[in-house]
Motif scaffolding. Structure first.
Motif, short mmCIF file in Angstrom:
data_model
loop_
_atom_site.label_atom_id
_atom_site.label_comp_id
_atom_site.label_asym_id
_atom_site.label_seq_id
_atom_site.Cartn_x
_atom_site.Cartn_y
_atom_site.Cartn_z
N GLU A 39 0.81 -1.21 0.00
CA GLU A 39 0.00 0.00 0.00
C GLU A 39 0.85 1.27 0.00
O GLU A 39 0.45 2.30 -0.52
N SER A 40 2.05 1.18 0.56
CA SER A 40 2.92 2.36 0.61
C SER A 40 3.52 2.71 -0.74
O SER A 40 3.94 3.84 -0.97
N GLY A 41 3.63 1.73 -1.63
CA GLY A 41 4.24 1.96 -2.94
C GLY A 41 5.56 1.27 -3.14
O GLY A 41 6.00 1.07 -4.28
N ALA A 55 2.28 8.59 -4.80
CA ALA A 55 1.94 8.20 -3.43
C ALA A 55 1.27 9.35 -2.68
O ALA A 55 0.45 9.11 -1.78
N THR A 81 0.24 0.27 -4.60
CA THR A 81 0.23 1.69 -4.95
C THR A 81 1.36 2.02 -5.91
O THR A 81 2.47 1.51 -5.78
N HIS A 118 -2.43 9.06 -2.41
CA HIS A 118 -3.06 7.98 -1.64
C HIS A 118 -3.86 8.62 -0.50
O HIS A 118 -3.33 9.41 0.29
#
Length: 745
Positions: free
Chosen positions: A109-111, A664, A659, A667
């Motif tokens: 999710e953070s990339g 980012a 992601t 997000h």
């Protein structure tokens, strides 16, 4: 030496490495830590060393009323009693979404997951849970800053934010600066050279400059490639990866590791052996530094990763000294109402690249007056990394520089010139802290080793962050994040099964910076009792070795060497990044419990999963995890990623879309929790940049000062603080002692 944090009382309620490591830092420096912790096994024993463990949560909660600091891991929604300084660590931050998660899904999710691995294979996680270690160091440093500031504070540490800052390599900033297309694209590339095969193992390289690359081509006996402009860039080497890798590996594979390291050292090419958790403890450098110990645990473990006053702190170091009048002095003027906790602290920042610059940025963000010192003949190398030389003032556009240099003023001084060195010495006499992360010889050759600096200002605390420390056979070796990750074993646990060790994308730099700041603040508290300055030594490699503690203590305690296994994690099966419909559309899934498996089986309706009773147990799934990965990939390939993640989360299964790290800042959770702030920069204009990856009560916005341009405040400082005349400024400018443009570009 007295224990720097003697007299502090800390309560730790931890679920992961993050909270446990924050508590460990306090315990290492002499605080009394009562801990209720969930981490077990050899790693749990390592993290518990020096603490007072309790078996019941109620016992820890009963201790909160008398504590100075509470470190609590929760889900971001828990309410309960607090301490004057309360640190909350959660996956998404206070008030964030309540949804199932694992370290792997947060990486996705953070990339960062999109950045690691090979272009023709699946995205690859960083082994060893690096963000949890950095989150712990950040939490401890923020809490200690609040103690030093004399006030109360609440810190909100979101693991997702830390993940995004620690291993995304400022790709978001780079994409904004270069106006990259929003089209989906493969971002995974193998850095080359990085970890390469040798005649008897592996060797690691990190080329941090054009000179390093030129010397490397000489090293591998291909000076003919010096004129090949395409191979002089990362992207050119990506495009010609097969050809370039053959050049490198055909040479490294013919030579033993020791020979390669000797030759690379002669050319000052950053290089390292690639260790595992079992081999690094035998390395002569760490043996000479005495970094591995066994007292208190019965098995070999890393020691405290910094020295204060020439010694590693010990929990039983004795009481904090007091002033002659019996009162406890403050390490700097107490922060007033509405001020940040380190207001009044004056810092000279000679830090470079990410680790040193990040340490100073943390101090500046917490209120210190930070003065960054560069030379026009040798600017901070982060200015040049991934910047585009075709653009005007391109050295002001480096994404690493912009992302790691908030809240500073900046001057230039040529320290090779007697006048430039003399001006720096005058500034040293007015400072509380001098911070640097050069190879030791750089300041030593200028007479600015500890003895020289202490003579100039006996009350100053000097923070030195060399790659391999101030002593030992590797003392003068240059090293960066990749170098120490190769050395420490972080690469050993990152990579595809049966594939080469892989660099985890630089988390040891922010770990090194955050660790160093905690050590510095502990030293400032110790200085408060005596008025005497101290030397703090916080080697980058020791921060990396701390992050590798799990594999080190597991090998020592059990004989088992943890290796790399793609995206698999012990106790979780299946787990992986699986392709969905569309270009570079991926979903991360972690099946932790039997209930997760049942829900996934019912959703996917794969016939074999129902027919095979062995899959009902975790052990049965782990025995078939490669087959399950293939079957999952076949099923997800026809799914829309967003719809699939919604369906998985609705059923309580940890999952996340991968992601795109280039965007980012868009997000919703990263933007909503404040990791990115819009900055008005004098050269690049308005841009979203990542800031300190946690929230601090009363601080609505971290960035007070945009990352400074080269020498932006030189005139202001030299005239307003040192009293130079306009004529003297003109003369220094004409001689190149000061300036606003790199002299060598």
């Amino acid at each position: 030496m007295s224990a720097p944090l003697a007299g502090l009382r800390v309560v730790e309620i931890s679920r992961t490495v993050a909270g446990a490591y924050a508590g460990k830092l306090f315990a290492d420096c002499g605080a009394e830590v009562t801990a209720f912790a969930a981490v077990d096994g050899p790693l749990g024993a390592f993290l518990a060393h020096g603490k007072h463990p309790v078996a019941e949560l109620s016992a820890a909660e009963a201790s909160i009323a008398g504590a100075d600091v509470l470190i609590r891991e929760a889900d971001g929604h828990d309410e309960g009693p607090g301490a004057p300084v309360t640190v909350e660590i959660s996956p998404y931050g206070r008030g964030g979404p309540r949804r199932p998660w694992t370290d792997f899904t947060l990486q996705a999710e953070s990339g960062s997951l999109r950045l690691r691995g090979l272009p023709d294979s699946y995205p690859l996680m960083a082994g060893g849970r690096p963000a949890e270690w950095v989150a712990g160091a950040l939490a401890a440093g923020g809490a200690l800053a609040a103690i030093l500031g004399g006030g109360t504070a609440r810190l909100d540490v979101a693991l997702l934010d830390v993940h995004a800052y620690v291993t995304n390599l400022f790709v978001d900033t780079r994409a904004a600066l270069q106006g990259e297309s929003r089209d989906p694209m493969v971002l995974r590339h193998r850095l080359s050279p990085s970890v390469e095969p040798t005649l008897d193992g592996w060797v690691g390289f990190n080329l941090a400059s054009a000179q390093n690359l030129q010397d490397f081509m000489v090293l591998v006996e291909r000076p003919d490639l010096l004129t090949d402009e395409e191979l002089s860039t990362h992207y050119g080497r990506y495009r010609r990866a097969k050809e370039w890798n053959e050049v490198v590996q055909s040479w490294t594979a013919r030579h033993p590791t020791g020979h390669i390291l000797e030759q690379a050292a002669l050319l000052r090419i950053p290089s390292s052996p690639v260790h595992s958790g079992a081999t690094v403890v035998e390395d002569p450098h760490m043996a000479e530094r005495g970094f591995f110990v066994s007292e208190g645990t019965g098995f070999t473990r890393p020691d405290v990763p910094f020295l204060i006053g020439g010694a590693r702190p010990r929990p039983d170091g004795g009481a904090l000294p007091l002033r002659s009048d019996g009162g406890a002095a403050r390490p700097h003027p107490e922060a007033g109402p509405g001020q940040r906790p380190l207001s009044g602290l004056r810092v000279l920042d000679l830090g470079t690249w990410w680790a040193g610059s990040f340490a100073a940025t943390l101090l500046g963000s917490l209120g210190a007056d930070v003065l960054k010192v560069e030379s026009t003949r040798r600017v901070d190398g982060a200015r040049l990394l991934n910047a585009d030389p075709r653009q005007e003032l391109w050295w002001e556009r480096g994404p690493f520089y912009l992302g790691a240099n908030h809240n500073k003023r900046a001057i230039t001084l040529d320290l090779a010139d007697p006048d430039g060195l003399g001006l720096l010495k005058r500034l040293i006499t007015t400072a509380d802290v001098l911070l640097e992360n050069f190879a030791p010889r750089v300041l030593d050759n200028l007479g600015l080793d500890w003895e020289g600096v202490h003579a100039l200002n006996p009350s100053l605390v000097m923070l030195r962050m060399p790659a391999f420390g101030l002593s030992g056979p590797l003392r003068e070796r240059v090293g960066y994040a990749q170098t120490v990750e190769q050395y420490a074993g972080l690469c050993w646990v990152t990579g595809y099964p049966e594939g080469p060790p892989t660099n985890p994308s630089g988390p040891s730099d922010p770990m090194g910076g955050a660790n160093a700041v905690f050590a510095l603040l502990a030293a400032l508290r110790l200085r408060a009792g005596t008025g005497q300055g101290l030397l703090v030594e916080a080697p980058l490699v020791e921060a990396a070795l701390t992050m590798a503690a799990e594999q080190i203590v597991t090998a020592a305690a059990t004989g088992r060497v943890i290796g790399r296994d793609g995206n698999h994690s012990p106790g979780i099966a299946p787990q992986g990044a699986y392709p969905c419909a569309g270009t570079e559309s991926w979903v991360a899934i972690s099946v932790v419990t039997d209930a997760h498996w049942s829900a996934l089986r019912d959703l996917a309706k794969v016939a074999r999963w129902t027919e095979d009773p062995a899959l009902g147990s975790r052990a049965g799934r782990q025995a078939q995890q490669d087959l399950l990965d293939r079957e999952l990939a076949e099923w997800t390939a026809e799914q829309d990623a967003a719809d699939l993640v919604t369906a998985l989360l609705d059923r309580g299964i940890p999952a996340a879309r991968l992601t795109d790290p280039r965007f980012a800042h868009e997000h919703p959770q990263l933007a909503g929790h404040g990791l990115f702030e819009e900055i008005d920069h004098p050269v690049v204009g308005r841009i979203h940049l990542p800031v300190v990856p946690y929230r601090y009560s009363g601080v609505e916005r971290w960035s007070r000062l945009a990352p400074p341009t080269l020498g932006q405040h030189t005139h202001e400082v030299l005239t307003g603080e040192l009293g130079l005349t306009p004529e003297q400024i003109d003369e220094l400018t004409a001689r190149g002692v000061i300036g606003t443009r790199p002299a060598t570009l």
